[in-house]
Design a protein around this motif. Structure first.
Motif, mmCIF file in Angstrom:
data_model
loop_
_atom_site.group_PDB
_atom_site.id
_atom_site.type_symbol
_atom_site.label_atom_id
_atom_site.label_comp_id
_atom_site.label_asym_id
_atom_site.label_seq_id
_atom_site.Cartn_x
_atom_site.Cartn_y
_atom_site.Cartn_z
ATOM 1 N N ARG A 131 -3.887 8.832 8.568
ATOM 2 C CA ARG A 131 -5.004 8.576 7.648
ATOM 3 C C ARG A 131 -4.586 7.743 6.440
ATOM 4 O O ARG A 131 -5.346 6.925 5.957
ATOM 5 C CB ARG A 131 -5.562 9.899 7.113
ATOM 6 N N GLN A 189 -5.287 -2.290 9.402
ATOM 7 C CA GLN A 189 -4.847 -1.012 8.828
ATOM 8 C C GLN A 189 -5.850 -0.504 7.799
ATOM 9 O O GLN A 189 -6.187 0.682 7.780
ATOM 10 C CB GLN A 189 -3.467 -1.172 8.181
ATOM 11 N N VAL A 229 3.453 1.160 3.281
ATOM 12 C CA VAL A 229 3.080 0.365 4.457
ATOM 13 C C VAL A 229 3.569 -1.064 4.223
ATOM 14 O O VAL A 229 3.089 -1.741 3.320
ATOM 15 C CB VAL A 229 1.543 0.368 4.669
ATOM 16 N N PRO A 230 4.534 -1.518 5.019
ATOM 17 C CA PRO A 230 5.151 -2.826 4.743
ATOM 18 C C PRO A 230 4.140 -3.970 4.791
ATOM 19 O O PRO A 230 3.158 -3.916 5.527
ATOM 20 C CB PRO A 230 6.175 -2.979 5.859
ATOM 21 N N THR A 255 -2.013 5.663 6.198
ATOM 22 C CA THR A 255 -1.376 4.364 6.456
ATOM 23 C C THR A 255 -2.288 3.422 7.224
ATOM 24 O O THR A 255 -2.196 2.203 7.065
ATOM 25 C CB THR A 255 -0.088 4.509 7.293
ATOM 26 N N GLY A 256 -3.117 3.981 8.102
ATOM 27 C CA GLY A 256 -3.944 3.130 8.943
ATOM 28 C C GLY A 256 -3.207 2.609 10.163
ATOM 29 O O GLY A 256 -3.688 1.719 10.854
ATOM 30 N N TYR A 257 -2.042 3.170 10.450
ATOM 31 C CA TYR A 257 -1.361 2.790 11.692
ATOM 32 C C TYR A 257 -2.138 3.327 12.884
ATOM 33 O O TYR A 257 -2.821 4.353 12.783
ATOM 34 C CB TYR A 257 0.050 3.389 11.722
ATOM 35 N N ASP A 258 -2.001 2.638 14.028
ATOM 36 C CA ASP A 258 -2.635 3.153 15.239
ATOM 37 C C ASP A 258 -1.587 3.708 16.197
ATOM 38 O O ASP A 258 -1.870 3.997 17.338
ATOM 39 C CB ASP A 258 -3.471 2.075 15.928
ATOM 40 N N SER A 286 -11.006 8.303 13.365
ATOM 41 C CA SER A 286 -12.079 7.333 13.534
ATOM 42 C C SER A 286 -11.630 6.159 14.405
ATOM 43 O O SER A 286 -12.373 5.220 14.613
ATOM 44 C CB SER A 286 -12.515 6.818 12.164
ATOM 45 N N HIS A 287 -10.412 6.207 14.896
ATOM 46 C CA HIS A 287 -9.885 5.071 15.657
ATOM 47 C C HIS A 287 -8.921 5.557 16.731
ATOM 48 O O HIS A 287 -8.425 6.682 16.654
ATOM 49 C CB HIS A 287 -9.177 4.100 14.714
ATOM 50 N N PRO A 288 -8.616 4.718 17.728
ATOM 51 C CA PRO A 288 -7.677 5.122 18.781
ATOM 52 C C PRO A 288 -6.255 5.288 18.220
ATOM 53 O O PRO A 288 -5.880 4.605 17.272
ATOM 54 C CB PRO A 288 -7.718 3.957 19.771
ATOM 55 N N GLU A 299 5.098 -7.198 9.553
ATOM 56 C CA GLU A 299 5.483 -6.370 10.693
ATOM 57 C C GLU A 299 6.990 -6.120 10.642
ATOM 58 O O GLU A 299 7.775 -7.053 10.548
ATOM 59 C CB GLU A 299 5.108 -7.078 11.995
ATOM 60 N N TYR A 319 0.850 -1.181 0.000
ATOM 61 C CA TYR A 319 0.000 0.000 0.000
ATOM 62 C C TYR A 319 0.898 1.248 0.000
ATOM 63 O O TYR A 319 1.853 1.326 0.774
ATOM 64 C CB TYR A 319 -0.907 -0.016 1.233
ATOM 65 N N ASP A 353 7.331 -0.731 13.539
ATOM 66 C CA ASP A 353 6.113 -0.845 12.736
ATOM 67 C C ASP A 353 5.100 0.206 13.175
ATOM 68 O O ASP A 353 4.134 -0.105 13.861
ATOM 69 C CB ASP A 353 5.542 -2.262 12.876
ATOM 70 N N ARG A 370 -7.985 2.958 7.714
ATOM 71 C CA ARG A 370 -7.947 3.904 6.594
ATOM 72 C C ARG A 370 -9.344 4.178 6.054
ATOM 73 O O ARG A 370 -9.630 5.278 5.593
ATOM 74 C CB ARG A 370 -7.070 3.340 5.460
#
Lengths: 619, 229
Positions: free
Chosen positions: A293, B28, A242-243, A295-298, A326-328, A246, A22, A250, B32
């Motif tokens: 946003r 992930q 985004v690898p 990557t979606g990492y938290d 939208s997430h922690p 893990e 990604y 990461d 997103r």
């Protein structure tokens, strides 16, 4: 891909080699003028943790006329397959052979990856020696911290880039295009580039004694590093790759500042990345939000050499906390300053999850901490420990070094005493019996180029072993202490190459021929093979690691200029022996390191007191 | 809370990622997508996800399944659209369906899996292939050395093989199999191929085959397997 598909079922972690993650960028090969392969000479999981790769990937791929694709060191199982099947090393994006690219850029992060570099070249089918590479072979370029003393690698590289890469790479690509359009050769390109700051062409210099001198009058005697003056304006990857799997670090990253002015006298990063340049809070908050946003990492890591020193840390944390996601989100710091404030910050971030906290007092006695200019007192450490234990942490991790200049047995015992004092604080704070743990991680001092300790010898293996045994004895009866140390022979090898010259290149070649790979990995490191290699090349490694270099001798890196003056390093070295500390220029007083006047830059601190307006910072 | 079942394809390059990293990739992608995903509690909240059955590394999946939980009621089409836009290469949504919250856990439903294995075997004839197939299906037991983290152990593959078909076109061999999967045990497709090669005395290696899981099944009435999606 078909050829690759045949290999993948036969290797461990095949996702290391496939690409297509990604946010990865695959460009139309035919529509691009300048093609760069970027190699990180270690495995995927290590290389993909490196922010510098993501920055250059973004900077180059943002240009319509250039592309940059990734390649990592294949693990030995993949190497064996590539060799037995005659498949040349390929990049992750297009799976094209590395030798089809115009430029092979290799990042030089650690001396113990040097054999991997030769292995990469060989697997790519590129002649190892620059002089054996014709016009049809890629230009091999190195950058990163080890480019500040690249002499042991000099015969293998066409070019080294010194300092910040995000502007220099544009200049390099522009000139390459221009020279190629005019039908010029690599030599024309290199000769022109060598006149510009930041570009060191080793073939235009020769070693004279231990120093290095230019071969032609139009080639500068010293090459200055490149500096990005203002980080707020520098390009930053908001859509990092985004690898697939893990990786070591990461998480999403933003770079809070570059450069560190604490002035620890052993630390190369603290010298070569000066001056300190902070980003401002609105820029960082916006970058943090975008990276999360996209990557979606938290988890968002606030990276720098010492993030707790960031002028506007609390406003930054506040700004990040107020982000509407939208997430922690967890915000993390790569390392902590040794004081109670840092613990307070960490406590605010951890939201109840308290695995362990890490501090780096580096030395066991105040005397030795003054010598290395680590301005941390025992009281600072004990207060930090107290704050941590009271906040609920039960395990602390402490980093120390042995073999530092002027170190005596008393300093080594001091580590033991400090650790016991930390344990006593833990008991006093009521950490439950059986839960209290202090992990002690010990590194061996390695003298590095461009630091005040660059002239210092490394202590002998026998002496190192003696001191480590002493420390072990000191802590033997403490069941609550987990003691670990860095492999001393790896540190020896690191010291050899960190202060090496061109005469080491044949030994490196011999080591690679004897099968040395992944020397920074304990399971692959073989010191006997290295000893054979040094013997075969007729090189005495100890003459590099164990010798005290003289102030008045030319050093193999004197022609490379990170901006910090040699006079300052000498003065710092002498202050070390007098046990005098030097303040941090963040506090307002210039310490005269020379970097600002020499490079025409100045420290940039984020303005304090500015309110963080999120709406204003959004695009 | 609303529960949705996503059917997805896992193909190259994503098929080279193992199960734990696949979970990470879905987490992930869900973040997103900014869909109102329900998170687990605790210090380290993660999207609540339940996968049907892990897919071995390198095996494609045409109809893999995962249940996600959302805090608001959304149309399956909208979920599909939002998530499709943020999935990495090789992962693609095939369908989204709402599932009753109280329905049994997805992983507990899985009882069988269909795989296709394709490869080339020099000199193989349709007759040899058919003889081998029959030998496998007629055997009362099929001992196999399964390599695991704790070393090899002998297992009997026969009870886990429900159906096996072989088609030969020139040197191209296609094995279609229906095998046991889920909590009562799994038979891996490369194990069946290894058995096929050994039983037939064919020169080849299971690694040279291309594998694909075509469907997952639940147990229906009377031991019959019914497709899960």
């Amino acid at each position: 891909m078909p050829a690759l598909e045949k290999l993948l079922p036969r290797v461990s972690k095949p996702a290391r080699y496939v690409g297509g993650e990604y946010n990865s960028v695959r460009k139309n090969w035919g529509g691009v003028e300048v093609k760069i392969a970027f190699a990180f000479p270690d495995v995927y999981e290590v290389g993909m943790s490196y922010l510098g790769l993501q920055i250059l990937y973004h900077v180059v791929n943002s240009r319509p006329d250039a592309l940059l694709e990734r390649v990592f060191a294949p693990w030995p199982d993949m190497e064996a397959l590539l060799r037995s099947r005659g498949i040349p090393l390929f990049t992750l994006e297009s799976h094209r052979p590395v030798k089809d690219f115009d430029i092979l850029a290799i990042t030089l992060q650690y001396e113990l990856t040097y054999t991997n570099i030769l292995n990469l070249l060989d697997l790519a089918g590129i002649p190892l020696l620059a002089r054996d590479r014709g016009e049809d072979k890629p230009l091999v370029v190195g950058g990163g911290p080890c480019a500040f003393n690249p002499e042991p690698l000099a015969p293998f590289f066409d070019l080294f880039v010194l300092g910040d890469g995000e502007e220099a790479v544009h200049e390099l690509i522009d000139l390459w295009r221009e020279v190629k359009r005019q039908g010029g050769r690599k030599q024309d390109f290199l000769r022109e580039l060598a006149r510009r700051p930041g570009f060191y062409v080793p073939s235009l210099y020769r070693q004279e004694g231990r120093g290095v001198v230019p071969l032609h009058p139009d080639v500068p005697a010293r090459v200055k590093k490149r500096v990005v003056a203002e980080l707020d304006r520098a390009s930053f990857p908001l859509r990092p790759v985004v690898p697939w799997v893990e990786v070591v670090h990461d998480r999403a990253m933003i770079e809070v500042f570059r450069g560190c002015t604490r002035g620890c006298r052993f630390c190369q990063a603290g010298m070569i990345y000066r001056p300190v340049r902070e980003r401002t809070v609105p820029v960082l908050v916006r970058q943090g939000e975008e990276v999360i946003r996209h990557t979606g990492y938290d988890e968002l890591s606030l990276t720098s050499l010492s993030t707790v020193d960031y002028t506007c840390l609390l406003p930054l944390l506040d700004g990040l906390k107020k982000l509407k996601l939208s997430h922690p989100l967890t915000v993390s710091l790569p390392s902590l300053r040794v004081d109670a404030f840092a613990v307070g910050v960490a406590e605010g971030l951890m939201a109840g999850r308290k695995s362990s906290l890490t501090f780096a007092p580096e030395a066991g006695t105040q005397r030795l901490r003054n010598v290395i200019n680590k301005k941390v007192t025992e009281e600072d450490l004990l207060r930090a420990a107290e704050a941590a234990f009271k906040a609920g942490w039960q395990r602390l991790k402490l980093y120390f070094m042995v073999g530092l200049p002027t170190e005596t047995e008393e300093d080594v015992r001091g580590i033991g005493e400090l650790v016991r004092a930390v344990l006593a604080v833990g008991e006093r704070c009521g950490v439950p019996r059986g839960r209290l743990r202090v992990a002690v991680s010990v590194a061996c001092f390695v003298p590095k180029a461009h630091t005040p300790f660059q002239w210092e010898p490394q202590i002998s293996q026998e002496e190192l072993q003696k001191r480590l045994r002493l420390l072990q004895a000191e802590l033997r009866r403490e069941k609550r202490v987990e003691l670990s140390w860095h492999e001393p022979r790896m540190s020896l090898l690191e010291a050899v190459f960190a202060r090496g010259d061109r005469n080491l290149a044949p030994a490196l070649l011999e080591a690679w021929r004897r099968g040395c790979r992944f020397d920074g990995w304990r399971e692959h490191f073989s010191f006997p093979r290295w000893e054979e290699a040094f013997a075969a090349a007729g090189v005495d490694p100890y003459a590099y690691a164990y010798r005290r270099y003289a102030y008045d001798e030319a050093l193999p890196w004197d022609h490379l200029d990170p901006g910090v003056s040699k006079e300052f390093l000498v003065a710092e070295h002498q202050r070390a022996y007098r046990g005098e500390t030097t303040p941090d220029c963040r506090e307002g007083k210039c310490v005269g390191c020379g970097v600002c006047p020499s490079l025409g830059v100045r420290p940039v601190l984020a303005e304090e007191g500015k309110s963080v307006s999120l709406s204003a910072s959004l695009p | 809370m609303y529960r949705y079942r996503l059917a997805f394809r896992k193909e190259s390059p994503a098929c080279w990622v193992g199960h734990l990293d696949l979970v990470r990739l879905f987490e992930q992608a869900l973040r997103r997508s900014a869909l109102p995903v329900v998170y687990s509690g605790g210090f380290n909240p993660r999207p609540r996800l339940v996968f049907a059955a892990p897919l071995p590394v390198g095996v494609r999946g045409l109809r893999e399944l995962v249940d996600v939980y959302l805090s608001s009621l959304l149309s399956p089409a909208l979920i599909q659209e939002r998530l499709a836009a943020v999935l990495p290469q090789g992962l693609a949504l095939v369908g989204v369906r709402r599932v009753p919250l109280e329905a049994p856990a997805l992983a507990s439903l899985v009882a069988g899996a269909a795989y296709r294995a394709e490869g080339e075997l020099a000199g193989i004839t349709p007759r040899e292939a058919e003889t081998t197939r029959q030998a496998i299906l007629e055997a009362s037991s099929l001992p196999y050395q399964r390599r695991g983290p704790k070393g090899a152990k002998e297992v009997d593959l026969r009870p886990g093989i429900r159906q096996l078909q072989v088609e030969v076109k020139g040197e191209q061999v296609v094995l279609e199999m229906l095998v046991r999967a889920g909590q009562e045990g799994n038979v891996r497709p490369e194990e069946v191929v290894a058995l096929f090669l050994k039983t037939g005395g064919f020169a080849g290696e299971p690694e040279d085959f291309y594998y694909c899981r075509t469907a997952l099944f639940a147990k229906g009435p009377g031991e019959k397997l019914i497709p899960l999606f």
